[in-house]
Design an enzyme around this catalytic site. Structure first.
Site, PDB file in Angstrom:
ATOM      1  N   ASP A  40      45.779  -8.623  28.355  1.00 45.80           N
ATOM      2  CA  ASP A  40      46.255  -8.762  29.847  1.00 45.80           C
ATOM      3  C   ASP A  40      47.948  -8.416  29.871  1.00 45.80           C
ATOM      4  O   ASP A  40      48.541  -9.098  29.006  1.00 45.80           O
ATOM      5  CB  ASP A  40      45.842 -10.118  30.362  1.00 45.80           C
ATOM      6  CG  ASP A  40      45.803 -10.084  31.716  1.00 45.80           C
ATOM      7  OD1 ASP A  40      46.549  -9.299  32.512  1.00 45.80           O
ATOM      8  OD2 ASP A  40      45.066 -11.066  32.276  1.00 45.80           O
ATOM      9  N   LYS A  75      46.009  -5.812  39.697  1.00 45.49           N
ATOM     10  CA  LYS A  75      45.751  -7.155  39.643  1.00 45.49           C
ATOM     11  C   LYS A  75      44.654  -7.190  38.221  1.00 45.49           C
ATOM     12  O   LYS A  75      43.714  -6.291  38.078  1.00 45.49           O
ATOM     13  CB  LYS A  75      45.219  -8.034  40.448  1.00 45.49           C
ATOM     14  CG  LYS A  75      46.612  -8.056  41.867  1.00 45.49           C
ATOM     15  CD  LYS A  75      47.777  -8.820  41.306  1.00 45.49           C
ATOM     16  CE  LYS A  75      48.342  -9.151  42.649  1.00 45.49           C
ATOM     17  NZ  LYS A  75      48.051 -10.046  43.375  1.00 45.49           N
ATOM     18  N   THR A  76      44.534  -8.641  37.661  1.00 43.55           N
ATOM     19  CA  THR A  76      43.728  -8.789  36.526  1.00 43.55           C
ATOM     20  C   THR A  76      42.029  -8.635  36.748  1.00 43.55           C
ATOM     21  O   THR A  76      41.356  -8.008  36.100  1.00 43.55           O
ATOM     22  CB  THR A  76      43.970 -10.135  36.088  1.00 43.55           C
ATOM     23  OG1 THR A  76      45.336 -10.085  35.345  1.00 43.55           O
ATOM     24  CG2 THR A  76      43.032 -10.573  34.825  1.00 43.55           C
ATOM     25  N   TYR A 161      35.052 -19.566  30.509  1.00 40.48           N
ATOM     26  CA  TYR A 161      36.472 -19.234  29.935  1.00 40.48           C
ATOM     27  C   TYR A 161      37.080 -20.424  29.811  1.00 40.48           C
ATOM     28  O   TYR A 161      37.268 -21.441  30.613  1.00 40.48           O
ATOM     29  CB  TYR A 161      37.329 -18.589  31.211  1.00 40.48           C
ATOM     30  CG  TYR A 161      38.484 -18.217  30.697  1.00 40.48           C
ATOM     31  CD1 TYR A 161      38.831 -17.290  29.817  1.00 40.48           C
ATOM     32  CD2 TYR A 161      39.509 -18.667  31.747  1.00 40.48           C
ATOM     33  CE1 TYR A 161      40.281 -16.911  29.607  1.00 40.48           C
ATOM     34  CE2 TYR A 161      41.028 -18.327  31.148  1.00 40.48           C
ATOM     35  CZ  TYR A 161      41.178 -17.413  30.158  1.00 40.48           C
ATOM     36  OH  TYR A 161      42.708 -17.159  29.937  1.00 40.48           O
ATOM     37  N   ASP A 195      50.708 -11.450  29.459  1.00 42.87           N
ATOM     38  CA  ASP A 195      50.802 -11.368  30.894  1.00 42.87           C
ATOM     39  C   ASP A 195      51.407 -12.819  31.486  1.00 42.87           C
ATOM     40  O   ASP A 195      52.319 -12.666  31.966  1.00 42.87           O
ATOM     41  CB  ASP A 195      49.347 -11.342  31.412  1.00 42.87           C
ATOM     42  CG  ASP A 195      49.302 -11.467  32.966  1.00 42.87           C
ATOM     43  OD1 ASP A 195      49.648 -10.458  33.595  1.00 42.87           O
ATOM     44  OD2 ASP A 195      48.983 -12.255  33.814  1.00 42.87           O
ATOM     45  N   HIS A 199      55.274 -12.847  33.319  1.00 40.70           N
ATOM     46  CA  HIS A 199      55.322 -13.335  34.643  1.00 40.70           C
ATOM     47  C   HIS A 199      56.486 -14.338  34.528  1.00 40.70           C
ATOM     48  O   HIS A 199      57.375 -14.204  35.411  1.00 40.70           O
ATOM     49  CB  HIS A 199      54.148 -13.905  34.943  1.00 40.70           C
ATOM     50  CG  HIS A 199      53.118 -13.196  35.581  1.00 40.70           C
ATOM     51  ND1 HIS A 199      53.145 -12.655  36.773  1.00 40.70           N
ATOM     52  CD2 HIS A 199      51.912 -12.957  35.363  1.00 40.70           C
ATOM     53  CE1 HIS A 199      52.152 -11.896  37.198  1.00 40.70           C
ATOM     54  NE2 HIS A 199      51.403 -12.196  36.240  1.00 40.70           N
ATOM     55  N   ASP A 242      45.369  -4.147  31.155  1.00 42.02           N
ATOM     56  CA  ASP A 242      44.542  -4.042  32.751  1.00 42.02           C
ATOM     57  C   ASP A 242      45.416  -3.541  33.615  1.00 42.02           C
ATOM     58  O   ASP A 242      45.145  -3.128  34.581  1.00 42.02           O
ATOM     59  CB  ASP A 242      44.136  -5.259  33.089  1.00 42.02           C
ATOM     60  CG  ASP A 242      44.924  -6.491  32.867  1.00 42.02           C
ATOM     61  OD1 ASP A 242      45.872  -6.411  32.333  1.00 42.02           O
ATOM     62  OD2 ASP A 242      44.612  -7.821  33.331  1.00 42.02           O
ATOM     63  N   HIS A 243      46.994  -3.732  33.252  1.00 47.62           N
ATOM     64  CA  HIS A 243      48.014  -3.434  34.326  1.00 47.62           C
ATOM     65  C   HIS A 243      49.248  -3.800  33.197  1.00 47.62           C
ATOM     66  O   HIS A 243      49.270  -4.049  32.393  1.00 47.62           O
ATOM     67  CB  HIS A 243      47.952  -4.273  35.395  1.00 47.62           C
ATOM     68  CG  HIS A 243      48.020  -5.552  35.360  1.00 47.62           C
ATOM     69  ND1 HIS A 243      49.134  -6.270  34.706  1.00 47.62           N
ATOM     70  CD2 HIS A 243      47.092  -6.575  35.521  1.00 47.62           C
ATOM     71  CE1 HIS A 243      48.930  -7.590  34.565  1.00 47.62           C
ATOM     72  NE2 HIS A 243      47.492  -7.976  34.927  1.00 47.62           N
TER      73      HIS A 243
END
Length: 413
Positions: A40, A75-76, A161, A195, A199, A242-243
């Site tokens: 991610d 976005k994820t 998860y 990810d 952030h 993913d981004h």
């Protein structure tokens, strides 16, 4: 769950030898299999010899395009589900990490366990269902959508998860799955640390690169374990992001309540993108005009976004959609004043063609060409590619195999 000690990452010579073995020893009668690894928030610029030696080795000996362009919003959840269905978010239903469905009368957030496991949110056909419909099995550790009974099915093997599950244990679970009989066609693994560190600290931070170093070690662990099991010439490894991640600052934040009265809207999301539902439908046009007085952002009515974003046709898309300039963010005064440091670090969600939003695709294994550098391509084509790798018939999707068929050893898949 079986726990095994972590293996050392494999040296460069071993990977070169592995590439030779893949070329010469693959048996076409062996059922095809893919281990799909998601990192991610992985940006192409993160790859370097110090922090990602294992990723660079498989990239050098497999397929490595310059970049992979995500779908909007970057976005994820929308991008993970586009990867696995080949559908744009407006078509698969996951139009954002947070959204409201007026037909269901329900809200969705990725942290809401009840919503995440509710099949009504997830449209389209994820790859684990495609393979199971064609008499193969699948295993997910983890993937957005895998906890919901989509079309009445979950992956053959799946887990709820758990962000605290050690990364080594995820590799252990994948290895247990890939050595089962019958062997799953698809095994997925998900890593989130790049990810989350991006952030908090920003894309160029030491902490972000160190998180990637840990994950790269696990990629090396996976490859070593496959060699140990004699599977190096039978299993394809596909690593995706993913981004990307844009550097952000509290000095580059626009306050939306300088332009409209927030009592007139329901806020679904606000940051790089803004998603507002309007309480009084007669106020849509005037609110839109006021929001478009805002610098460093553009606002659109649902159904009127630029066509290249492919973000229309779903009632889950909010009445008003705002998109900030790359690196800028939108906030409310109260949220910003209570924690301005929150807006410094990194963020994503911007238009997908920004270089900061680009991500990574690396593919290595018997079905893929060796040492192929390629131009960038769209994430929307990955589902079609994986179906070709697995030699299965894809469900209806928005991708085009012609865009990526040159990645394959034989361009018929």
């Amino acid at each position: 769950m079986i726990r095994r000690p972590l293996q050392k990452t494999i040296p460069s010579l071993s990977i070169v030898l592995m590439a030779f073995l893949l070329q010469g020893c693959y048996n076409e009668e062996t059922p095809r299999a893919v281990i799909l690894v998601s990192i991610d928030g992985l940006h192409p610029d993160y790859l370097d010899t110090l922090h990602t030696p294992n990723l660079l080795e498989i990239a050098a000996n497999g397929v490595h395009p310059d970049y992979m362009e995500p779908v909007f919003p970057t976005k994820t959840f929308p991008n993970h589900y586009s990867l696995i269905t080949g559908l744009y978010p407006a078509n698969h239903g996951i139009v954002n990490n947070s959204m409201y469905d007026p037909d269901l009368g329900l809200s969705f957030r990725l942290s809401d366990r009840e919503a995440v496991s509710d099949h009504r949110w997830w449209k389209g056909e994820p790859l684990w269902i495609t393979v199971q419909k064609q008499n193969r099995t699948s295993a997910t550790y983890f993937w957005p959508g895998s906890e919901a009974p989509i079309q009445g099915m979950r992956p053959t093997y799946w887990m709820e998860y758990d962000s605290s599950l050690p990364y080594g244990a995820r590799i252990d679970s994948a290895m247990v799955a890939i050595t089962r009989s019958p062997r799953p066609a698809l095994v997925t693994i998900y890593f989130s640390a790049v990810d989350s560190r991006g952030h908090e600290f920003g894309p160029d931070a030491t902490e972000t690169r160190e998180a990637l170093r840990e994950i790269d070690g696990q990629v090396g662990n996976l490859i070593a374990r496959l060699r140990e099991e004699g599977l190096e010439n039978e299993v394809n490894i596909v690593v995706v992001g993913d981004h990307g991640m844009a550097a952000t600052s509290s000095e580059e934040v626009v306050l939306v309540d300088d332009y409209i009265d927030l009592e007139e809207v329901y806020i679904t999301d606000l940051g790089p993108i803004g998603l507002f539902n309007v309480k009084d439908s007669t106020r849509v046009e005037s609110l839109l005009a006021d929001l478009n007085k805002m610098p460093h952002a553009r606002w659109f009515k649902r159904g009127h976004l630029p066509a290249e974003l492919r973000y229309s046709g779903s009632t889950r898309i909010s009445d008003l959609v705002g998109i900030a300039d790359d690196g800028w963010q939108m906030a409310t005064k109260s949220r910003f004043e209570s924690n301005p440091d929150f807006y410094s670090g990194g963020n994503h969600g911007y238009e997908p063609w920004h270089q900061s939003m680009h991500t990574v695709f690396i593919a290595y294994g018997p079905q893929f060409k060796q040492g192929l550098k390629s131009h960038g391509f769209s994430l929307i084509h990955v589902y079609e590619l994986l179906c070709a790798v697995l030699d299965i018939e894809p469900a209806e999707n928005d991708g085009n195999l012609d865009e990526v068929v040159h990645f394959l050893q034989t361009e018929t898949g």
